[in-house]
Motif scaffolding. Sequence first.
Motif, mmCIF file in Angstrom:
data_model
loop_
_atom_site.group_PDB
_atom_site.id
_atom_site.type_symbol
_atom_site.label_atom_id
_atom_site.label_comp_id
_atom_site.label_asym_id
_atom_site.label_seq_id
_atom_site.Cartn_x
_atom_site.Cartn_y
_atom_site.Cartn_z
ATOM 1 N N ALA A 53 -56.180 19.384 61.651
ATOM 2 C CA ALA A 53 -55.104 19.073 60.998
ATOM 3 C C ALA A 53 -55.195 18.627 59.595
ATOM 4 N N GLU A 54 -56.156 17.610 59.381
ATOM 5 C CA GLU A 54 -56.596 17.113 58.091
ATOM 6 C C GLU A 54 -56.798 18.382 57.150
ATOM 7 N N VAL A 55 -57.702 19.137 57.634
ATOM 8 C CA VAL A 55 -58.190 20.330 56.746
ATOM 9 C C VAL A 55 -56.726 21.310 56.565
ATOM 10 N N VAL A 56 -55.700 21.417 57.562
ATOM 11 C CA VAL A 56 -54.592 22.390 56.970
ATOM 12 C C VAL A 56 -53.906 21.577 55.984
ATOM 13 N N ASP A 57 -53.806 20.181 56.062
ATOM 14 C CA ASP A 57 -52.987 19.354 55.001
ATOM 15 C C ASP A 57 -53.538 19.568 53.758
#
Length: 477
Positions: A53-57
Amino acid sequence: MKEYLTLTQIQEDLREGVLTCVNLVKHYLDRIQENAHLNAFVEVYAAEALAAAEVVDQKLARGEAGRLAGLILGLKDVLSHQGHAVRAGSKILNSYTAPYTATAVQRLLDADAIVIGRQNCDEFAMGSSNENSAFGPVLNAADHTRVPGGSSGGSAAAVQAGLCHASLGSDTGGSVRQPAAFCGVVGLKPSYGRISRHGLIAYASSFDCIGPITRSVADAALLLEIMSGADDFDSTVSTREVPAYSESLAWSGKARIGYIRESVESTAIAPEIREKTTALLDRLKAKGHAVEPIEMPLLHSLLPTYYILTTAEASSNLSRFDGVRYGHRSQEATDLESLYKRSRTKGFGEEVRRRILLGTFVLSANYYDAYYTKAQRVRRLVREESERFFKQFDFLISPVTPTTAFKIGEKTEDPLQMYLADIFTVQANVIGNPAIAIPCGSGENSLPIGIQVMAPYFGEKNMLAFASYLESLGLKH
Ligand SMILES: NC(=O)C[C@H](N)C(=O)O
């Protein structure tokens, strides 16, 4: 958190900054924990999903995110996901880790979907209630004394209870649509050959299809669009072009709709299901669509055909689980034969053993023609009957199931009663056509009721547009 029906709504909030993928994943992780009693997930990838999720954010901030950014997804325990356990709800795969990722899953990951966990299902996808799982039954979130349907029971219950936004299931004879109907969500079975089966643990290879379980037709269309299309790893996948399903959801014009007379008249179907189906057909008629009853002489041959051919294919597919190459290996074996026997007897559950025996029987030299060959002939006849039907009609509408979700334990002693739950769903798999289950309100005891739309082979585009139109009629309420 807001109730999101579509990924588009999630993406709007992501864009406006009122939501992040990390928040979303945290929310679903909490929901999974609060609803652990449903037993929908057999494994949760908390740290991995948060990291993804951090990467997608970050990608969203750079304007580089894929089409599925913000989609938090669960995977039925029959889909391979590299480096992760996959058990097919069975003890026999107790030490197996997937060495590669299913093509369908990989395509979703490539578009930035985040997998939050692995979902409970009937062992090797054999069942209609999720009671045949080595991980125990799943509960229907609408009534904890009832089944969620099967075999993708964990996947449907997870979407129903808001434990993830969508799930990926598999449908051999209704395993996506029937649990979707029992749980009041959308379940799509595509045409055979539309989505690659590479990485799906095989049950009956000429029937198996991967399909999404979602809260809206729009999401089903989007996931289908991304997963579909040719794949070097599966020679049965069609090379036909993939339409932009998600952008073709506007329905205009009048449909020619057929329905099987018995499906609304037979007293074997619960009155509340007949009422809902009839009311919908009347409504469509009033809106100017052509709605006509048809006779389907082969209706009663569908279940025997399905259960003869799928058990035959299963007995062959499951012969690879022999205690030598995969999973459970008996420690009490004294020679090769006893290794096979003991590993398989202990490793497989009762329903899987029953189907292997049935399949072996129908393929045995003395009975091959009486059962297997005959069932193949009937399969051909059903296909021909359906082709004639679709020359005259755009869609076949039927209930998804003859009853609403039944009680846990109600049918476990009588497998034939359990098989009957599939009467309306197996046809699409026998002939290879696409079909979708959409919520159509609820009946007695507030249990969800579904309606099924079946379309011609590779007719997903029209089918999804029509399903989206049905959804817009507000059938859910
Ligand atoms: N796998 C499926 O599609 C479910 C069906 N009830 C079966 O047990 O074969």
